[in-house]
Scaffold this motif. Sequence first.
Motif, short mmCIF file in Angstrom:
data_model
loop_
_atom_site.label_atom_id
_atom_site.label_comp_id
_atom_site.label_asym_id
_atom_site.label_seq_id
_atom_site.Cartn_x
_atom_site.Cartn_y
_atom_site.Cartn_z
N GLU A 30 0.82 -1.20 0.00
CA GLU A 30 0.00 0.00 0.00
C GLU A 30 0.86 1.26 0.00
OE1 GLU A 30 -3.26 -0.05 -0.24
OE2 GLU A 30 -3.50 -2.20 0.02
N SER A 31 0.39 2.28 -0.67
CA SER A 31 1.01 3.61 -0.59
C SER A 31 0.46 4.28 0.66
CB SER A 31 0.67 4.44 -1.82
OG SER A 31 1.24 3.86 -2.97
N LEU A 32 1.35 4.88 1.43
CA LEU A 32 0.93 5.50 2.69
C LEU A 32 1.04 7.01 2.62
CD1 LEU A 32 2.64 3.04 5.20
CD2 LEU A 32 0.32 2.96 4.26
N ILE A 33 0.13 7.65 3.32
CA ILE A 33 0.08 9.10 3.39
C ILE A 33 0.19 9.48 4.86
CG2 ILE A 33 -1.35 11.12 2.92
CD1 ILE A 33 -2.76 9.24 0.79
N ALA A 55 8.72 -5.57 10.29
CA ALA A 55 9.39 -5.89 9.03
C ALA A 55 8.64 -5.33 7.82
CB ALA A 55 9.59 -7.40 8.90
N LEU A 56 8.07 -4.16 7.98
CA LEU A 56 7.37 -3.50 6.89
C LEU A 56 8.22 -2.34 6.41
CD1 LEU A 56 4.82 -2.86 5.16
CD2 LEU A 56 4.05 -1.45 7.06
N LYS A 57 8.58 -2.39 5.15
CA LYS A 57 9.28 -1.25 4.56
C LYS A 57 8.20 -0.40 3.91
CE LYS A 57 13.01 0.13 1.59
NZ LYS A 57 14.13 -0.24 0.76
N PRO A 58 7.80 0.68 4.60
CA PRO A 58 6.64 1.43 4.13
C PRO A 58 6.91 2.19 2.84
CG PRO A 58 7.67 2.60 5.94
CD PRO A 58 8.40 1.27 5.80
N HIS A 59 5.92 2.20 1.98
CA HIS A 59 5.99 3.01 0.77
C HIS A 59 5.24 4.30 1.07
CE1 HIS A 59 4.36 4.31 -3.24
NE2 HIS A 59 5.66 4.42 -3.38
N ILE A 60 5.98 5.30 1.51
CA ILE A 60 5.38 6.59 1.86
C ILE A 60 5.28 7.41 0.58
CG2 ILE A 60 5.55 8.68 3.25
CD1 ILE A 60 7.15 6.97 5.27
N LEU A 61 4.06 7.54 0.10
CA LEU A 61 3.82 8.26 -1.14
C LEU A 61 3.95 9.77 -0.94
CD1 LEU A 61 2.89 8.12 -4.11
CD2 LEU A 61 0.56 8.42 -3.25
N PHE A 71 -7.15 13.57 4.06
CA PHE A 71 -8.47 13.10 3.62
C PHE A 71 -8.63 13.23 2.11
CE2 PHE A 71 -9.86 14.31 8.05
CZ PHE A 71 -9.90 13.01 8.50
N SER A 72 -8.20 14.35 1.56
CA SER A 72 -8.32 14.56 0.11
C SER A 72 -7.51 13.54 -0.67
CB SER A 72 -7.85 15.98 -0.25
OG SER A 72 -8.72 16.93 0.30
N ALA A 73 -6.30 13.26 -0.22
CA ALA A 73 -5.45 12.29 -0.92
C ALA A 73 -6.04 10.88 -0.82
CB ALA A 73 -4.03 12.33 -0.34
N VAL A 74 -6.58 10.53 0.34
CA VAL A 74 -7.21 9.21 0.50
C VAL A 74 -8.44 9.11 -0.39
CG1 VAL A 74 -8.44 7.72 2.14
CG2 VAL A 74 -6.27 8.78 2.81
N LEU A 75 -9.27 10.14 -0.39
CA LEU A 75 -10.47 10.13 -1.24
C LEU A 75 -10.11 10.02 -2.72
CD1 LEU A 75 -12.97 12.70 0.30
CD2 LEU A 75 -13.39 10.30 -0.26
N ALA A 76 -8.99 10.60 -3.11
CA ALA A 76 -8.54 10.54 -4.51
C ALA A 76 -7.97 9.16 -4.84
CB ALA A 76 -7.50 11.63 -4.77
N GLY A 77 -7.87 8.28 -3.85
CA GLY A 77 -7.36 6.94 -4.09
C GLY A 77 -5.85 6.85 -4.19
N LEU A 78 -5.16 7.84 -3.66
CA LEU A 78 -3.70 7.85 -3.76
C LEU A 78 -3.02 6.93 -2.76
CD1 LEU A 78 -3.16 11.67 -4.32
CD2 LEU A 78 -3.24 9.84 -6.03
N GLY A 79 -3.70 6.63 -1.66
CA GLY A 79 -3.09 5.77 -0.65
C GLY A 79 -3.92 5.74 0.61
#
Length: 141
Positions: A30-33, A55-61, A71-79
């Motif tokens: 998952e992409s994280l915000i 052991a999670l290498k986070p993908h911080i978008l 909230f806007s980025a999550v609603l846009a489906g970015l992560g």
Amino acid sequence: MQREALILVLPEDHPFAAESAIALHRLHHESLILLRREVAPASYDRILAQCHIHALKPHILMELADSNAVFSAVLAGLGLGFLFSAFAEIQRPGIVFRPLADALGDSEVSLAWRGRQEDGNPAALTFVTMAQQQHALQAQP
């Protein structure tokens, strides 16, 4: 003082939305915000430390300056986002909140102000009064 847990913020159509709690290791693809570190340094560091422990290498978008941007980025489906549990008290169309199965630890939220309230800013005094009333409501069993 109030305690706040970190929770996951996701679009209502995300597969995790049907689950009651999400384990950190499941966020691998998952992409994280996140809120920027300078906005919430202890929470930011806690998230990264727990990702490392699990052991999670986070993908911080992206790292954003405020909750509305998250909230806007999550609603846009970015992560998927991380915010404090108090944000879940207000319904937002298209957004759901889920606790994390891996406890990230609570954060303490405190408010401090000058003792001489009669000399204070009226807006600040109103804010303090509202915060005290909200805390009293939440402290009730």
